[in-house]
Design an enzyme around this catalytic site. Structure first.
Site, PDB file in Angstrom:
ATOM      1  N   CYS A 168      32.083  54.893  59.920  1.00  0.00           N
ATOM      2  CA  CYS A 168      31.705  56.254  60.311  1.00  0.00           C
ATOM      3  C   CYS A 168      30.358  56.161  61.025  1.00  0.00           C
ATOM      4  O   CYS A 168      29.917  55.070  61.390  1.00  0.00           O
ATOM      5  CB  CYS A 168      31.653  57.186  59.108  1.00  0.00           C
ATOM      6  N   THR A 169      29.690  57.283  61.236  1.00  0.00           N
ATOM      7  CA  THR A 169      28.461  57.294  62.035  1.00  0.00           C
ATOM      8  C   THR A 169      27.347  56.472  61.405  1.00  0.00           C
ATOM      9  O   THR A 169      26.776  55.579  62.047  1.00  0.00           O
ATOM     10  CB  THR A 169      27.969  58.736  62.251  1.00  0.00           C
TER      11      THR A 169
END
Length: 327
Positions: free
Chosen positions: A178-179
């Site tokens: 994810c980020t």
């Protein structure tokens, strides 16, 4: 970045916080006194934040967070910028540090194996590996890893329902990302809970991967939750994968629709940006409340009358407080 006197910090830390309101008060006050701006969530399960400030102020902030034994191992992703990435500071108490439907899962008890960026880079192309993007549609449509499996979700809380579609992958090594890493803590734990046995997560997420492994094979840009909207990741083999929302030409230029009632974040090329005056469609262009377009596609929220001291119980030390500039 030239003239990058500011830093943008992305971080999270799972740790027990017993008196969340008292810690929110203390944390908020420190941010005000050191001109730190951004969004910080405090929960009984830990901290999650993205903040900005002058480099020296960000150094003080990181030292402040790590000085608390509960958060001593916090991994800060530090990016350079030429100004504040936020207009104000918000420190809020919420039930979770990332909104999900997985409150019963404690990453401190069980989570996927952490892979450092270089380990992830070496493992991601093996035949028995599946790279799983746990982010929402608008994020992975702007950028994702080459050959990654993306999920049709509008919000992370929809993740558990989509796991039902992944049953056929239980014999694979599943690499989640994810980020900044925070969503993977619970996503990977949930996969283990559902019978997946070989589950990993990219430690520090896409942002750290770009900083430490050159971003190889991350295609497109990474959506971020501050004024920048999107950042470059890949310095090795970059590629644009997103298309202009209006005309369909390749574009990774993120725009916040000028119609405040629409307000979607989508790629819009520069030509269409001016043609539609920052709106995402003819309908939004003609909306009576449409905001003025300056070519950036970002609209600062109105901060008139904003009081950073609102809600504070303790009296701030005025000698420590810097004038809040209007960059």
């Amino acid at each position: 970045m030239e003239n990058s006197n500011y830093s943008v910090l992305l971080y999270y830390c799972y740790a027990e916080i017993k008196d969340t309101e008292a810690y929110r008060e203390e944390h908020h006050l420190f941010c005000i006194e050191n001109n730190i701006r951004g969004r910080i969530i405090i929960s009984s399960e830990g901290l999650n934040g993205t903040v900005s400030g002058l480099k020296e102020d960000c150094e003080k902030y990181m030292a402040y967070v790590k000085s608390d034994p509960r958060f001593a191992k916090t991994d800060f992703k530090v990016d350079d910028f030429d100004r504040h990435a936020f207009a104000k500071i918000h420190v809020r108490v919420k039930p979770e540090i990332v909104h999900s439907s997985l409150r019963h899962i404690n990453p401190l008890e069980k989570t996927g194996k952490h892979l450092e960026p270089e380990e992830f880079r070496k493992l991601k192309d093996q035949d028995d590996v599946v790279i799983l993007d746990v982010r929402s549609n608008y994020e992975h449509e702007l950028g994702h890893f080459k050959n990654a499996l993306t999920l049709d979700i509008d919000n992370f809380r929809d993740f558990p329902e989509k796991v039902k579609e992944l049953e056929h992958l239980k014999d694979k090594k599943v690499l989640t990302y994810c980020t900044g890493g925070i969503k993977c803590e619970k996503a990977s734990a949930y996969l283990l809970d559902q019978g997946f046995e070989d589950v990993y997560q990219l430690h520090g997420g896409i942002i750290k991967y770009g900083m430490e492994a050159g971003g190889e094979d991350f295609e497109g840009k990474c959506y971020v939750f501050d004024n920048r909207l999107a950042v470059d990741v890949n310095k090795v083999n970059p590629k644009i994968i997103s298309k202009c929302h209006c005309c369909g030409t390749p574009s990774d230029r993120m725009v916040n629709c000028a119609n405040p009632e629409c307000n979607i974040h989508v790629p819009i090329c520069e030509e269409c940006g001016w043609k539609y005056e920052g709106a995402c469609s003819d309908e939004c262009k003609e909306h009576p409340e449409k905001r003025g377009y300056n070519g950036t596609g970002y609209y600062q929220k109105n901060t008139n009358g904003y009081n950073p001291y609102k809600g504070l119980q303790r009296k701030p030390d005025k000698d420590k407080i810097k004038a809040i500039s209007h960059d």
